[in-house]
Design a protein around this motif. Structure first.
Motif, short mmCIF file in Angstrom:
data_model
loop_
_atom_site.label_atom_id
_atom_site.label_comp_id
_atom_site.label_asym_id
_atom_site.label_seq_id
_atom_site.Cartn_x
_atom_site.Cartn_y
_atom_site.Cartn_z
N ASP A 404 -57.44 -68.82 31.59
CA ASP A 404 -56.07 -68.47 31.97
C ASP A 404 -55.09 -69.62 31.77
O ASP A 404 -53.87 -69.39 31.74
CB ASP A 404 -56.03 -68.01 33.43
N PHE A 405 -55.60 -70.84 31.65
CA PHE A 405 -54.71 -71.98 31.43
C PHE A 405 -54.49 -72.27 29.95
O PHE A 405 -53.64 -73.09 29.60
CB PHE A 405 -55.28 -73.22 32.13
N VAL A 406 -55.25 -71.61 29.08
CA VAL A 406 -55.17 -71.92 27.65
C VAL A 406 -53.79 -71.62 27.07
O VAL A 406 -53.26 -72.45 26.32
CB VAL A 406 -56.28 -71.17 26.88
N PRO A 407 -53.16 -70.46 27.36
CA PRO A 407 -51.82 -70.24 26.78
C PRO A 407 -50.83 -71.36 27.12
O PRO A 407 -50.08 -71.81 26.24
CB PRO A 407 -51.40 -68.90 27.40
N ALA A 408 -50.81 -71.82 28.36
CA ALA A 408 -49.90 -72.90 28.73
C ALA A 408 -50.28 -74.20 28.04
O ALA A 408 -49.40 -74.95 27.57
CB ALA A 408 -49.88 -73.09 30.24
N LEU A 409 -51.57 -74.49 27.96
CA LEU A 409 -51.99 -75.71 27.29
C LEU A 409 -51.56 -75.71 25.83
O LEU A 409 -51.12 -76.74 25.29
CB LEU A 409 -53.51 -75.87 27.39
N VAL A 410 -51.68 -74.56 25.17
CA VAL A 410 -51.32 -74.48 23.76
C VAL A 410 -49.81 -74.56 23.59
O VAL A 410 -49.29 -75.36 22.79
CB VAL A 410 -51.87 -73.18 23.15
N VAL A 411 -49.07 -73.74 24.32
CA VAL A 411 -47.62 -73.65 24.13
C VAL A 411 -46.91 -74.90 24.66
O VAL A 411 -46.12 -75.53 23.94
CB VAL A 411 -47.07 -72.38 24.81
N VAL A 412 -47.20 -75.26 25.90
CA VAL A 412 -46.53 -76.44 26.47
C VAL A 412 -47.04 -77.71 25.79
O VAL A 412 -46.29 -78.66 25.59
CB VAL A 412 -46.75 -76.49 28.00
N GLY A 413 -48.33 -77.71 25.41
CA GLY A 413 -48.86 -78.85 24.66
C GLY A 413 -48.16 -79.03 23.33
O GLY A 413 -47.93 -80.17 22.88
N THR A 414 -47.81 -77.93 22.67
CA THR A 414 -47.06 -78.02 21.41
C THR A 414 -45.69 -78.63 21.64
O THR A 414 -45.22 -79.48 20.86
CB THR A 414 -46.92 -76.62 20.80
N ILE A 415 -45.04 -78.23 22.71
CA ILE A 415 -43.74 -78.82 23.05
C ILE A 415 -43.90 -80.32 23.31
O ILE A 415 -43.09 -81.14 22.86
CB ILE A 415 -43.14 -78.11 24.27
N GLY A 416 -44.96 -80.67 24.03
CA GLY A 416 -45.20 -82.08 24.31
C GLY A 416 -45.45 -82.89 23.05
O GLY A 416 -45.00 -84.04 22.94
N LEU A 417 -46.17 -82.32 22.10
CA LEU A 417 -46.46 -83.04 20.85
C LEU A 417 -45.18 -83.39 20.11
O LEU A 417 -44.94 -84.56 19.76
CB LEU A 417 -47.36 -82.19 19.96
N TRP A 418 -44.34 -82.39 19.88
CA TRP A 418 -43.16 -82.65 19.07
C TRP A 418 -42.07 -83.39 19.83
O TRP A 418 -41.28 -84.12 19.23
CB TRP A 418 -42.61 -81.34 18.51
N SER A 419 -42.04 -83.23 21.15
CA SER A 419 -41.06 -84.01 21.92
C SER A 419 -41.45 -85.49 21.95
O SER A 419 -40.58 -86.37 21.94
CB SER A 419 -40.95 -83.47 23.34
N THR A 420 -42.75 -85.76 21.96
CA THR A 420 -43.21 -87.15 21.93
C THR A 420 -43.01 -87.77 20.56
O THR A 420 -42.57 -88.92 20.43
CB THR A 420 -44.70 -87.22 22.33
N SER A 421 -43.32 -87.01 19.52
CA SER A 421 -43.25 -87.58 18.17
C SER A 421 -41.83 -87.83 17.70
O SER A 421 -41.61 -88.59 16.75
CB SER A 421 -43.95 -86.65 17.18
N ARG A 422 -40.83 -87.23 18.36
CA ARG A 422 -39.45 -87.46 17.93
C ARG A 422 -38.87 -88.73 18.53
O ARG A 422 -37.80 -89.17 18.14
CB ARG A 422 -38.57 -86.26 18.31
#
Length: 679
Positions: A404-422
Motif C-alpha cells: 500500500d505504500f508503493v504508489p507513494a514511494l514511486v510518485v513522491v520518490g519521483t518528485i524527490g529525484l527531480w527536485s533534488t537533481s535540479r
C-alpha cells in the motif's frame, strides 16, 4: 527512450524471474491445489450467470455467508478482466492469476515511466536530458518496477497478491492523470482519470477511496480557482471542467460504495462476523470483541508505524539467501490486540532508495510559494500518500501490506529525484557520480532483497519439489560440514514445539525433515519423509472378515489405515478410519502367498500422505500431513506402524513393516550436521 527501456529491463528481469519462480510455467499457482488462485475466476463465472454470489464452500475460510449465499470480499476488477477469456473457454480457470499479474506489471511500467518524465518536465521545464538524468531515471524505474515489495508479491500468484499488483499499478496511473488534469484539464485527461480511478476503486477499496478523494479535492480547488478568476459573459462554462473532474472522483466512489452495499449492506466494511474464518477461529472472535466488532481503528496506528517503518525490519544471515524477513512475526504495541501477524519487512529496510527520495520531495511539496506545475505535484502526492493510510489502522500485519505504500514511494520518490537533481550542488562534477553510484547501490540492494524474500516464500508456500529444490540450493551455496547452514540442522525422535526461522530438524533416522517458517500459525513445514511400507501376506485360504490396522496417525484427531477383508470372497480393500466416517478404496483380489504392499508416501505439495496398494493408483487414499487445531494453528500429524518393526503374524496373514529409501537431501544435511558436531 534508452534510459526508460534500460530501467524497465533492469526492473522487469528480476520481477519476472520471481513471478515465474525461475521456471517456464506461465500458468503456475501459489499452491498446487490452486486455492486462492481461482477466486476471481469463480467471481467471473458468477457474473456471467447474472449473480454476485459464488458457489457455497468454494472460497473456504475466505467466504462471507450472507443469507445462505457465499460472497467474496475482494472488489471485482480482476474478475472482470477474466470474462473475455471465459467467454471463449473455461480451460484456464484457476490459472489466470499469473497472466493477470503480468498485465498489472505492464500497466505499472507504462504509467511509472510516463510519471517520471512528466514530473521532470514540471520541475525542470525546457531542460535537455543529460546523461546523468538518463542514469538516475533508469535507476528509479528499475527500483519502482523490480525493487519494491511488488516483486515479493509476484512470488505467490494468488488473489492476495494479485490485488496489490493491480491496486499499485492503477494508483500510479491515477496519480499520473491527476497531474495531467491539474496541469491541463482536457476532456481526454479527465476521462482517463475517471477510468483509472474507477478501476482502482473496483480493485482495492482503500486505494480507490484515496484516489477518488484526491480527484474530488482537485475538483474543489479548480472550482475555487475558477470562481475567483471568473470573467463576465462566460457564464457556466468555467464550472464545467471542475464538475467533470468531480465526477471522475465521485462516480468511482459511488460504484465502490454501491458494490459493497449490495453484498454487505455497508459503504466499505465487511461483516467479519459472517466470514467462515471468524466461525472457526477463536482468536479472530477475541480480536473482534476486543476492538468493538472490527479490526480497524486508530489503536493500531503505532503498531503499524513501528513494524512498517522500523529501520531494523530486515534480517541478515550468513547463509543463502543472506537477506530475509525478520525472524519473528510483527509485534503489537500500545496494547493493540491484533487479529493476525506474520513476519513483516519494513519499508525503511527493504525499499530505502524510494523512501529517501520521497523524503527529499517534502521541501517542494510543502513550499507555500510553489506555483504552476510545481504546485500541481501536490495532487498526485496527496492521493498516493492517502493510499497507504488505510493499512495504518488495520489490525492484521503481513509483509504484503507494505504494498500500500508503493504508489507513494514511486510518485513522491519521483518528485524527490527531480527536485533534488535540479539543485546546484557544490563540487557537482565530483558529487554527482557519488550520488548516482549510491542510488544504484541502494536500488540493487532492494532488488536483491525482494528476490531473496520472494523466492523463499514461494518455496515455503508451495512445498513439495519446489521446497526441496530451494533447500538443496541453500546447501550447495552455503552448506557443508562446519558451515552456518549445517548448524541449522538438529535431530531428535520428535519434532520440537519451538524453533527459529530457517531451522532444519530431522526426526529419527531421516524419517522426516522439517524446516521452520518463523511464523506462529504454521511453524514447521514438512520437507521430506521416508516412505512407510507394510507388506501383508495371506497365509491361509480361510480369510477372517474385518479390518487389520496397519498404520496409526496421531494429530488433532486419531486416524487408522487398515485393510478390510471380505467375508465371502478372497478380496480386500484399503480403509482410512476417520471421526467423520470411513473412506474406502475399491476392492482388489488377494491370494495366499501373494504379498499386498501398502505404501505411505508424503505428497507435501498437496499437504497429504498418499496410501497406495501395490503401486496401483486406482486404490489410492489420503490422510492429511497437517491439521488445524482449535486455535487454528497447523499441527503436523505423525504416522506410525501399528505392529513392531520386525513384523507380526495373525492366524491368516503375515505382516512385515519397513522403511523406504532415506531422502537424499535429509541424508546430506544430517551427515554435514554430524560432521560439524565432531569438529
Amino acid at each position: 527512450m534508452v534510459a526508460s527501456i534500460a530501467g524497465l529491463v533492469l526492473g522487469g528481469i528480476p520481477f519476472f524471474l520471481v513471478l515465474l519462480n525461475f521456471r517456464t510455467d506461465a500458468l503456475r499457482t501459489a499452491v498446487a491445489q490452486r486455492f486462492a488462485s481461482n477466486f476471481f475466476d469463480l467471481q467471473a463465472t458468477a457474473f456471467l450467470h447474472g449473480r454476485l454470489a459464488v458457489p457455497n464452500g468454494s472460497l473456504g475460510i475466505e467466504g462471507f455467508i450472507i443469507d445462505g449465499k457465499t460472497y467474496m470480499y475482494f472488489p471485482p476488477f480482476p474478475a472482470l478482466l477474466r470474462i473475455p477469456v471465459q467467454l471463449l473457454t473455461h480451460e484456464f480457470d484457476g490459472r489466470l492469476t499469473l497472466p493477470s499479474m503480468v498485465l498489472a506489471w505492464v500497466v505499472l511500467a507504462v504509467m511509472t515511466t510516463r510519471m517520471v518524465w512528466l514530473v521532470r518536465d514540471c520541475l525542470r521545464p525546457g531542460e535537455a536530458v543529460s546523461r546523468t538524468d538518463g542514469l538516475v531515471a533508469a535507476i528509479l524505474l528499475a527500483a519502482a518496477t523490480g525493487g519494491t515489495v511488488l516483486t515479493f508479491d509476484a512470488a505467490l500468484p494468488w488473489v492476495y497478491h494479485e490485488v496489490y499488483l493491480w491496486a499499485s499499478a492503477l494508483a500510479v496511473g491515477c496519480a499520473y492523470w491527476l497531474l495531467r488534469v491539474a496541469l491541463d484539464p482536457s476532456r481526454t485527461a479527465i476521462l482517463w482519470l475517471g477510468g483509472f480511478t474507477l478501476a482502482t476503486a473496483l480493485t482495492r477499496t482503500p486505494g480507490g477511496w484515496a484516489m477518488s478523494g484526491a480527484a474530488m479535492a482537485l475538483a474543489g480547488w479548480m472550482l475555487l480557482t475558477a470562481l475567483r478568476r471568473r470573467r463576465p459573459n462566460r457564464g457556466r462554462l468555467v464550472l464545467l471542467r471542475p464538475l467533470a473532474v468531480l465526477s471522475a472522483g465521485l462516480v468511482p466512489l459511488g460504484a465502490s460504495i454501491t458494490y459493497n452495499w449490495v453484498k454487505f449492506g455497508h459503504p466499505y466494511l465487511f461483516p467479519l462476523e459472517s466470514q467462515v474464518w471468524t466461525q472457526v477461529n477463536a482468536h479472530r472472535r477475541q480480536a473482534l470483541a476486543a476492538n468493538g466488532g472490527t479490526i480497524t481503528g486508530p489503536q493500531f496506528f503505532e503498531t503499524s508505524l513501528v513494524n512498517y517503518f522500523r529501520p531494523d525490519g530486515i534480517r541478515f544471515v550468513d547463509y543463502f539467501p543472506w537477506v530475509t524477513l525478520p525472524a519473528e512475526p510483527a509485534r503489537a504495541y500500545a496494547g493493540a490486540f491484533l487479529d493476525q501477524s506474520y513476519r513483516t519487512g519494513s519499508v525503511t529496510a527493504f525499499m530505502p532508495l524510494l523512501l529517501l527520495l520521497a523524503l527529499a520531495a517534502l521541501p517542494v511539496l510543502l513550499d507555500r510559494r510553489a506555483k504552476g506545475p510545481v504546485a500541481a505535484l501536490r495532487w498526485p502526492a496527496l492521493g498516493t500518500i492517502l493510499v497507504g493510510g488505510g493499512v495504518m489502522g488495520y489490525g492484521y500485519l503481513a509483509n504484503r501490506y507494505t504494498s500500500d505504500f508503493v504508489p507513494a514511494l514511486v510518485v513522491v520518490g519521483t518528485i524527490g529525484l527531480w527536485s533534488t537533481s535540479r539543485r546546484r550542488l557544490p563540487r557537482a562534477a565530483l558529487l554527482r557520480p557519488v550520488l548516482v553510484v549510491a542510488m544504484a547501490t541502494l536500488c540493487a540492494f532492494s532488488v536483491v532483497a525482494q528476490v531473496a524474500t520472494g523466492s523463499l516464500i514461494a518455496a515455503q508456500t508451495h512445498r513439495g519439489d519446489e521446497l526441496t529444490s530451494y533447500l538443496s540450493l541453500q546447501e550447495r551455496l552455503s552448506g557443508g560440514p562446519g558451515s552456518s547452514f549445517a548448524r541449522l540442522v538438529s535431530q531428535s525422535d520428535e519434532l520440537p514445539g519451538a524453533g527459529t526461522a530457517d531451522d532444519l530438524h530431522v526426526t529419527g533416522d531421516c524419517a522426516s525433515l522439517y524446516v521452520n517458517t518463523g511464523d506462529q500459525y504454521e511453524p514447521w513445514n514438512l520437507v521430506e519423509q521416508r516412505d512407510m511400507v507394510v507388506d501383508v501376506t495371506p497365509v491361509s485360504v480361510h480369510y477372517r472378515p474385518g479390518t487389520l490396522r496397519l498404520l496409526e496417525q496421531d494429530g488433532v484427531e486419531m486416524r487408522y489405515v487398515s485393510l478390510e477383508f471380505d467375508k465371502d470372497t478372497p478380496q480386500a480393500r484399503l480403509v482410512v478410519e476417520d471421526k467423520d466416517g470411513n473412506f474406502y478404496s475399491p476392492w482388489f483380489e488377494v491370494a495366499r502367498g501373494h504379498s499386498i504392499r501398502v505404501t505411505a508416501h508424503a505428497v507435501t505439495e498437496v499437504f497429504q500422505t498418499r496410501i497406495r496398494v501395490d503401486d496401483n493408483p486406482d486404490y489410492d487414499l489420503y490422510v492429511p500431513v497437517g491439521e488445524w487445531n482449535t486455535d487454528w494453528y497447523n499441527d503436523l500429524t505423525r504416522l506410525t506402524f501399528m505392529t513392531g518393526h520386525d513384523g507380526g503374524r495373525t492366524d491368516h496373514v503375515r505382516v512385515s513393516n519397513s522403511w523406504g529409501r532415506e531422502p537424499a537431501l535429509c541424508q546430506r544435511l544430517l551427515q554435514d550436521a554430524k560432521s560439524s558436531a565432531t569438529r
